[in-house]
Design a protein around this motif. Structure first.
Motif, mmCIF file in Angstrom:
data_model
loop_
_atom_site.group_PDB
_atom_site.id
_atom_site.type_symbol
_atom_site.label_atom_id
_atom_site.label_comp_id
_atom_site.label_asym_id
_atom_site.label_seq_id
_atom_site.Cartn_x
_atom_site.Cartn_y
_atom_site.Cartn_z
ATOM 1 N N ARG A 64 0.796 -1.133 -0.084
ATOM 2 C CA ARG A 64 0.062 0.103 0.061
ATOM 3 C C ARG A 64 0.894 1.096 -0.010
ATOM 4 N NH1 ARG A 64 -5.528 -1.217 1.580
ATOM 5 N NH2 ARG A 64 -5.813 -3.413 2.194
ATOM 6 N N GLY A 65 0.855 1.943 -1.112
ATOM 7 C CA GLY A 65 1.659 3.081 -1.128
ATOM 8 C C GLY A 65 2.324 3.121 -2.479
ATOM 9 N N LEU A 66 3.321 4.238 -2.755
ATOM 10 C CA LEU A 66 3.672 5.146 -1.662
ATOM 11 C C LEU A 66 2.898 6.358 -1.934
ATOM 12 C CD1 LEU A 66 7.307 5.052 -3.241
ATOM 13 C CD2 LEU A 66 6.941 4.604 -0.732
ATOM 14 N N HIS A 67 2.154 6.754 -0.730
ATOM 15 C CA HIS A 67 1.021 7.637 -0.752
ATOM 16 C C HIS A 67 1.425 8.971 0.221
ATOM 17 C CE1 HIS A 67 -1.973 3.855 -0.878
ATOM 18 N NE2 HIS A 67 -1.318 4.393 -2.054
ATOM 19 N N PHE A 68 0.694 9.986 -0.209
ATOM 20 C CA PHE A 68 0.821 11.195 0.707
ATOM 21 C C PHE A 68 -0.447 12.001 0.304
ATOM 22 C CE2 PHE A 68 3.168 11.822 -3.076
ATOM 23 C CZ PHE A 68 2.675 12.982 -4.024
ATOM 24 N N GLN A 69 -0.784 13.214 1.124
ATOM 25 C CA GLN A 69 -1.644 14.084 0.699
ATOM 26 C C GLN A 69 -1.061 15.502 0.494
ATOM 27 O OE1 GLN A 69 -6.024 12.427 2.030
ATOM 28 N NE2 GLN A 69 -5.243 14.486 3.170
ATOM 29 N N ALA A 123 6.370 10.448 1.380
ATOM 30 C CA ALA A 123 5.551 9.460 0.926
ATOM 31 C C ALA A 123 5.720 8.113 1.753
ATOM 32 C CB ALA A 123 5.828 9.349 -0.488
ATOM 33 N N HIS A 124 4.571 7.497 2.094
ATOM 34 C CA HIS A 124 4.639 6.618 3.109
ATOM 35 C C HIS A 124 4.104 5.108 2.332
ATOM 36 C CE1 HIS A 124 2.193 4.162 5.933
ATOM 37 N NE2 HIS A 124 3.391 3.976 6.422
ATOM 38 N N ALA A 125 4.627 4.128 2.590
ATOM 39 C CA ALA A 125 4.286 2.829 2.184
ATOM 40 C C ALA A 125 4.492 1.676 3.086
ATOM 41 C CB ALA A 125 4.555 2.497 0.611
ATOM 42 N N PHE A 126 3.662 0.623 3.087
ATOM 43 C CA PHE A 126 4.367 -0.642 3.710
ATOM 44 C C PHE A 126 3.767 -1.697 2.795
ATOM 45 C CE2 PHE A 126 -0.118 -0.144 5.296
ATOM 46 C CZ PHE A 126 -0.754 -1.464 5.081
ATOM 47 N N VAL A 127 4.704 -2.844 3.182
ATOM 48 C CA VAL A 127 4.462 -4.288 2.552
ATOM 49 C C VAL A 127 4.167 -5.205 3.579
ATOM 50 C CG1 VAL A 127 6.978 -4.998 2.454
ATOM 51 C CG2 VAL A 127 5.252 -5.932 0.821
ATOM 52 N N THR A 128 3.344 -6.275 3.368
ATOM 53 C CA THR A 128 3.042 -7.162 4.514
ATOM 54 C C THR A 128 4.008 -8.315 4.191
ATOM 55 O OG1 THR A 128 1.261 -8.292 2.959
ATOM 56 C CG2 THR A 128 0.712 -6.507 4.448
ATOM 57 N N LEU A 129 4.213 -8.849 5.347
ATOM 58 C CA LEU A 129 5.357 -9.960 5.562
ATOM 59 C C LEU A 129 4.755 -11.115 5.952
ATOM 60 C CD1 LEU A 129 8.159 -7.897 7.570
ATOM 61 C CD2 LEU A 129 7.718 -8.242 5.077
ATOM 62 N N GLU A 130 3.287 -11.394 6.284
ATOM 63 C CA GLU A 130 2.687 -12.580 6.491
ATOM 64 C C GLU A 130 1.130 -12.341 6.118
ATOM 65 O OE1 GLU A 130 2.333 -13.087 10.769
ATOM 66 O OE2 GLU A 130 3.905 -11.707 10.858
#
Length: 201
Positions: A64-69, A123-130
């Motif tokens: 989810r990302g890379l997002h910002f407002q 900008a923010h993002a993450f990836v799921t590891l499980e």
């Protein structure tokens, strides 16, 4: 690390602030203070959070990302993982910053209670590891579709080394079509604090 009001934080000058929630356990389980305004202010987080968000991601490798407002509804975020684990990323997109386009990453786990403060201008993002991951985050302004923005997850100039499964990334159609950093005209200004590496534990 210094401890205040059940939260410990790294004492350094980077705009990205890692926090560690302290748990108090007994035979019943544990108690954790997940947010303290006083502790946040002591850590240099001088924003007022107005909304809490939570997401669920079923598959490993969900990005989810890379997002910002954009201003005038720019958002700072305080991110934590409440189920499973993620790698969380912040990318400097402040115009004129000597660390423009660079990123830091932190592993956030439900078990460990780690948190990451991502200020305006990143900008923010993450990836799921499980599988079956839930992420909760506080934001300093409400969602404003007209100010919604992002940078494509695999931008070569940013060069994030995503820890993905063999099946690859799981993305929304919207995130696949985000622009590259080179095509982005940043509305964010550098505040004099360059991005620094996060402390290791």
């Amino acid at each position: 690390m210094q401890l205040l009001f059940g939260l410990s934080f790294a004492m350094f000058s980077s705009p990205i602030v890692p926090l560690q929630a302290r748990r108090f356990g007994d035979a019943r389980g544990w108690f954790m203070e997940t947010y303290s305004e006083a502790a946040a202010l002591a850590a240099g987080i001088e924003v007022r959070f107005v909304q809490d968000n939570q997401s669920f991601s079923a598959a490993v490798g969900t990005i989810r990302g890379l997002h910002f407002q954009r201003p005038p509804r720019a958002q700072a975020k305080l991110v934590r993982c409440v189920r499973g684990s993620i790698m969380d990323y912040a990318v400097d997109i402040r115009r004129g910053s000597p660390t423009y386009g660079r990123h830091v990453a932190a592993k956030l786990t439900a078990e460990g209670g780690e948190q990451l403060f991502v200020p305006v201008g990143f900008a923010h993002a993450f990836v799921t590891l499980e599988p079956d991951v839930e992420v909760a985050y506080k934001v300093s302004d409400v969602y404003a579709p007209d100010c919604d923005g992002g940078i494509v997850w695999n931008d070569p100039t940013i060069g994030i080394d995503w820890p993905l499964p063999e099946t690859g990334a799981v993305l929304s159609d919207k995130d696949r079509l985000l622009p590259n950093l080179v095509d982005f005209d940043s509305p964010f200004e550098y505040d004099g604090r360059p991005l620094e590496p996060l402390p290791t534990r």
